[in-house]
Design an enzyme around this catalytic site. Sequence first.
Site, short mmCIF file in Angstrom:
data_model
loop_
_atom_site.label_atom_id
_atom_site.label_comp_id
_atom_site.label_asym_id
_atom_site.label_seq_id
_atom_site.Cartn_x
_atom_site.Cartn_y
_atom_site.Cartn_z
N GLU A 1 0.81 -1.22 0.00
CA GLU A 1 0.00 0.00 0.00
C GLU A 1 0.84 1.27 0.00
O GLU A 1 0.50 2.24 -0.67
CB GLU A 1 -0.95 0.01 1.20
CG GLU A 1 -2.09 -1.01 1.08
CD GLU A 1 -2.96 -0.79 -0.16
OE1 GLU A 1 -2.99 0.34 -0.69
OE2 GLU A 1 -3.59 -1.76 -0.60
N TYR B 1 -6.68 6.51 4.00
CA TYR B 1 -6.81 5.51 2.94
C TYR B 1 -6.06 4.22 3.30
O TYR B 1 -6.61 3.12 3.26
CB TYR B 1 -6.30 6.02 1.57
CG TYR B 1 -6.05 4.85 0.67
CD1 TYR B 1 -7.12 4.18 0.07
CD2 TYR B 1 -4.77 4.29 0.52
CE1 TYR B 1 -6.93 3.02 -0.67
CE2 TYR B 1 -4.57 3.15 -0.21
CZ TYR B 1 -5.65 2.51 -0.80
OH TYR B 1 -5.46 1.37 -1.50
N ASP C 1 -9.84 6.19 -2.39
CA ASP C 1 -8.65 6.61 -3.13
C ASP C 1 -9.11 7.29 -4.42
O ASP C 1 -10.30 7.54 -4.61
CB ASP C 1 -7.74 5.41 -3.41
CG ASP C 1 -8.32 4.52 -4.47
OD1 ASP C 1 -9.57 4.53 -4.64
OD2 ASP C 1 -7.56 3.81 -5.16
N CYS D 1 -17.46 2.65 -21.00
CA CYS D 1 -18.88 2.77 -20.66
C CYS D 1 -19.77 1.84 -21.48
O CYS D 1 -20.82 1.39 -20.99
CB CYS D 1 -19.34 4.21 -20.86
SG CYS D 1 -18.51 5.38 -19.79
N CYS E 1 -20.16 -1.47 -19.71
CA CYS E 1 -20.11 -1.30 -18.26
C CYS E 1 -21.31 -1.93 -17.57
O CYS E 1 -22.46 -1.70 -17.97
CB CYS E 1 -20.06 0.19 -17.92
SG CYS E 1 -20.11 0.51 -16.14
#
Length: 348
Positions: A33, A116, A134, A195, A198
């Site tokens: 991370e 986060y 995030d 999209c 999607c």
Amino acid sequence: MSFQSEIVSWYLKNKRDLPWRGTTDPYVIWLSEIILQQTRVEQGKPYFLKFLENYPTVKDFANAAEEQVLKLWQGLGYYSRGRNMLYTAKHIAEHYGGQFPKSYSELVKLKGVGSYTAAAISSFSSNERQAVVDGNVYRVLARYFGIEEPINSNTGQKLFADLAKELIADQEPSVYNQAIMEFGALQCKPKSPLCIECPVQLGCEAFKLKKVDQLPVKLKKVKIRKRWFNYFVAISNDEILTKQRMPGDVWQHLYDFPLIETEGEASIANEEFQTQVTKLFGKQLELKVLESKKHVLTHQIIYVQFFAIDNYIVNFNKHTEIKSVKINDFKQLPHPKIIGDFVEKHID
DNA sequence: AACACGGGGGT
DNA sequence: ACCCCAGTGTT
């Protein structure tokens, strides 16, 4: 199906096979991370593997020298992450008996771990219900819910955090968190999102209103500063002059060369520049330009010139931060990318 | 709230 | 040229 179920279902089908997936060791997750903060997965991956190999446990990390950590970090940027990691590893070795914490409340106290990262580590390692927010999450939520509030305004931060918390309420925290981030990274991308294919297109406000390319909204951009760095490559026999960079500027603690920063392009012909060089080295020197490069950072553009100093005699003023070291030792030190590249190209 | 902090990749 | 990336710390 709910937005969340669609995202999770998409994730289970499309997730990448990444080296830090499948572990619940909070130390290993922490490693990944921190490395991935503001860093693309593909750029971070080799660094993660390198760090895990060098420091299999947090105790191994705690025993490292800062120069070694920064050397491993070289080229990744945002070097405070590496420095903070060493600080935190030592802290955990000393105050937690080497046992890496798993709870959000403990994690968020660690240096280099913000909201986060604490949410990510706690949810991935022990399935604690903490929603990650995030860059991916901001984008996915802003688009799907058609939120025009800037993601980096004060109200925006709270709004998105609250929404993310609501959405994770009836989900498996670990899976859902990873799912929405992976969805943002691969499907709901910043540019040219997919999209047409999607799974949540029908419920997506941004798609409905043809505003996908306008969301999320982000405030301001910082002004970029221009700087001119003139480096002096002074080699005599098997030694080279180097200088460690100090706090208050870029590349803190990393090693570069003796440097004169100017307000504009410097040239050998310029008298004032020559005066500064003479003052720095204590005598008149013959300079030769080796290379000129433009180095672009997020917040500044640095025009770098490397000057060779021939026949340099080691008699350097001991009062400065500048030191003469063996070239082979110099190469082991951590350097800014621009210096590392130069060394690789020009110095045997 | 605004800014500093790297380097690389996409469009 | 501009934006963004599995953000955080400091002022």
